[in-house]
Scaffold this active site. Structure first.
Site, PDB file in Angstrom:
ATOM      1  N   ASP A 228       0.270  -0.018  -4.170  1.00 45.74           N
ATOM      2  CA  ASP A 228       0.144  -1.021  -5.988  1.00 45.74           C
ATOM      3  C   ASP A 228      -0.559  -2.268  -5.121  1.00 45.74           C
ATOM      4  O   ASP A 228      -0.399  -3.341  -6.056  1.00 45.74           O
ATOM      5  CB  ASP A 228       2.071  -1.611  -5.883  1.00 45.74           C
ATOM      6  CG  ASP A 228       2.904  -2.147  -5.135  1.00 45.74           C
ATOM      7  OD1 ASP A 228       2.573  -2.196  -3.666  1.00 45.74           O
ATOM      8  OD2 ASP A 228       3.814  -2.840  -5.278  1.00 45.74           O
ATOM      9  N   SER A 229      -1.291  -2.541  -4.034  1.00 47.74           N
ATOM     10  CA  SER A 229      -2.052  -3.296  -3.990  1.00 47.74           C
ATOM     11  C   SER A 229      -3.304  -3.170  -5.021  1.00 47.74           C
ATOM     12  O   SER A 229      -3.769  -4.616  -5.634  1.00 47.74           O
ATOM     13  CB  SER A 229      -2.494  -3.386  -2.856  1.00 47.74           C
ATOM     14  OG  SER A 229      -2.569  -1.950  -2.262  1.00 47.74           O
TER      15      SER A 229
ATOM     16  N   ASP B  33       3.156   4.420  -4.846  1.00 39.23           N
ATOM     17  CA  ASP B  33       4.152   2.771  -4.054  1.00 39.23           C
ATOM     18  C   ASP B  33       4.654   3.565  -6.486  1.00 39.23           C
ATOM     19  O   ASP B  33       4.285   3.735  -7.322  1.00 39.23           O
ATOM     20  CB  ASP B  33       3.417   2.060  -4.024  1.00 39.23           C
ATOM     21  CG  ASP B  33       3.445   1.744  -3.131  1.00 39.23           C
ATOM     22  OD1 ASP B  33       4.460   1.875  -2.518  1.00 39.23           O
ATOM     23  OD2 ASP B  33       2.235   0.837  -2.710  1.00 39.23           O
TER      24      ASP B  33
ATOM     25  N   LYS C  48       6.462   6.174  -2.543  1.00 39.65           N
ATOM     26  CA  LYS C  48       6.344   5.395  -1.299  1.00 39.65           C
ATOM     27  C   LYS C  48       7.529   4.048  -2.182  1.00 39.65           C
ATOM     28  O   LYS C  48       6.822   3.550  -3.787  1.00 39.65           O
ATOM     29  CB  LYS C  48       6.049   4.714  -1.053  1.00 39.65           C
ATOM     30  CG  LYS C  48       5.980   3.422   0.329  1.00 39.65           C
ATOM     31  CD  LYS C  48       4.508   2.883   1.157  1.00 39.65           C
ATOM     32  CE  LYS C  48       3.772   1.998   0.970  1.00 39.65           C
ATOM     33  NZ  LYS C  48       3.821   0.478  -0.159  1.00 39.65           N
TER      34      LYS C  48
ATOM     35  N   GLU D  54       9.930   0.111  -1.237  1.00 38.99           N
ATOM     36  CA  GLU D  54      10.645  -1.132  -0.983  1.00 38.99           C
ATOM     37  C   GLU D  54      11.464  -1.358  -0.173  1.00 38.99           C
ATOM     38  O   GLU D  54      11.738  -1.238  -1.283  1.00 38.99           O
ATOM     39  CB  GLU D  54       9.534  -2.493  -0.721  1.00 38.99           C
ATOM     40  CG  GLU D  54       7.764  -2.110  -1.542  1.00 38.99           C
ATOM     41  CD  GLU D  54       7.143  -3.365  -1.240  1.00 38.99           C
ATOM     42  OE1 GLU D  54       7.849  -4.527  -1.408  1.00 38.99           O
ATOM     43  OE2 GLU D  54       5.994  -3.816  -1.357  1.00 38.99           O
TER      44      GLU D  54
ATOM     45  N   GLU E 103       5.405  -3.495   8.326  1.00 41.62           N
ATOM     46  CA  GLU E 103       4.135  -4.194   7.888  1.00 41.62           C
ATOM     47  C   GLU E 103       4.128  -5.917   8.404  1.00 41.62           C
ATOM     48  O   GLU E 103       5.365  -5.992   7.870  1.00 41.62           O
ATOM     49  CB  GLU E 103       4.315  -4.785   6.298  1.00 41.62           C
ATOM     50  CG  GLU E 103       3.364  -5.419   5.539  1.00 41.62           C
ATOM     51  CD  GLU E 103       2.411  -5.570   4.187  1.00 41.62           C
ATOM     52  OE1 GLU E 103       2.991  -4.449   3.118  1.00 41.62           O
ATOM     53  OE2 GLU E 103       1.935  -6.151   3.733  1.00 41.62           O
TER      54      GLU E 103
HETATM   55  O1  KIV Z   1       0.330  -1.403  -1.400  1.00 38.69           O
HETATM   56  C1  KIV Z   1       0.010  -0.915  -1.040  1.00 38.69           C
HETATM   57  O2  KIV Z   1      -1.079  -0.887  -0.666  1.00 38.69           O
HETATM   58  C2  KIV Z   1       0.713  -1.567   0.599  1.00 38.69           C
HETATM   59  C3  KIV Z   1       0.155  -1.003   2.112  1.00 38.69           C
HETATM   60  C4  KIV Z   1      -0.280  -2.486   2.309  1.00 38.69           C
HETATM   61  C5  KIV Z   1       1.153  -0.334   2.532  1.00 38.69           C
HETATM   62  O3  KIV Z   1       1.477  -0.680  -0.005  1.00 38.69           O
END
Ligand code: KIV
Length: 273
Positions: A49-50, A88, A118, A120, A187
């Site tokens: 989600d980056s 994510d 994924k 959090e 992280e």
């Molecule tokens: O969103 C992302 O790119 C991430 C990584 C920084 C692990 O969660």
């Protein structure tokens, strides 16, 4: 007749089996063309989600939607052949209940055909991780600094710098592993704590700013290529593509302005890059 691909894609169990084995190589990608490059060298591609920061210019990942993740996840699946693609779950798509998480994860998996999701959170998400894993959805955990919680954390600070703060992070790691996650991103966690977690839990740890003690590493592709305007201090740059891209754009602009641009006979003569 079923069509079988000659190349077998890696699966969540393949990655799970790499605990204490060959280090797991993971990078982010959000597009088909970068996914094709990353796919040749990485075990796992994370559609992180980056993308909210990198592609959309948001300050945080909070505004990212399920639709954005699905659109880019499907593009990455089209561009890749052998890596496990993990997508994510964005903020707001899974925290309310395990049923909400299941419905969002099913949409991601059906509409992108990725191999895992994924999310959090440690102890607080353990019940949800168990619910998803028990229903055919491989889950990668994410503990330590959890960027989606920026508004309660207050800042993107390294976690567990003092030993007195280790307890809750260790509990998170154990909860995620016991709940059935196949691996966990750790992280911005201090090296001794990342080492301790890696030695203690049964699933692979994938570090980002958490030292070489982890079972694998992940970076944001644009950060390591030198394309991001700001990167965290721990990021090692493996390229400096920003200036090279700007020079190419500058040359193009100069060609157009001086009318030195190639004619249609060149334009339609496709060449492989
Ligand atoms: O969103 C992302 O790119 C991430 C990584 C920084 C692990 O969660």
């Amino acid at each position: 007749m079923s069509v079988q691909s000659a190349i077998r894609r890696k699966t969540a169990p393949d990655i799970r089996a790499r605990k204490r084995g060959e280090p797991i190589v993971m990078l982010t990608s959000y597009h088909a063309h970068t996914a094709a490059l990353v796919d040749r060298h990485c075990d796992v591609i994370l559609v992180g989600d980056s993308l909210g920061n990198v592609m959309h210019g948001f300050e945080t990942t909070v505004p990212v939607t399920l639709e954005m993740m699905i659109l880019q996840g499907a593009a990455v699946m089209r561009g890749s052949k052998q890596a496990l693609v993990v997508v994510d779950m964005p903020f707001g798509s899974y925290e309310a209940s395990r049923e909400q998480a299941f419905n969002s994860a099913v949409r991601i998996m059906k509409e992108t055909q990725c191999g895992a999701v994924k999310l959090e959170g440690g102890v607080r998400m353990a019940e949800t991780i168990a619910f998803l894993s028990g229903r055919g959805i491989p889950v990668m955990g994410h503990i330590g600094l959890t960027p989606q919680s920026i508004n309660t954390l207050g800042s993107f600070r390294a976690q567990g710098r003092n030993e007195v703060d280790w307890g809750p992070i260790e509990d998170d790691a154990k909860a995620v592993a016991d709940a059935g996650a196949f691996s966990v991103v750790v992280e911005a966690v201090a090296e001794p704590l990342a080492r301790k977690i890696t030695e203690t839990i049964a699933i692979p740890t994938i570090g980002i700013g958490a030292s070489a003690a982890c079972d694998g590493q992940v970076l944001v592709l644009e950060d390591m290529l030198g394309l991001s305007p700001r990167t965290p201090k721990f990021v090692r740059r493996y390229g400096n593509l920003g200036p090279a891209m700007e020079a190419a754009i500058e040359s193009y602009a100069a060609d157009v302005r001086s009318r030195a641009f190639p004619g249609p006979e060149h334009v339609y003569d496709m060449k492989k890059s």
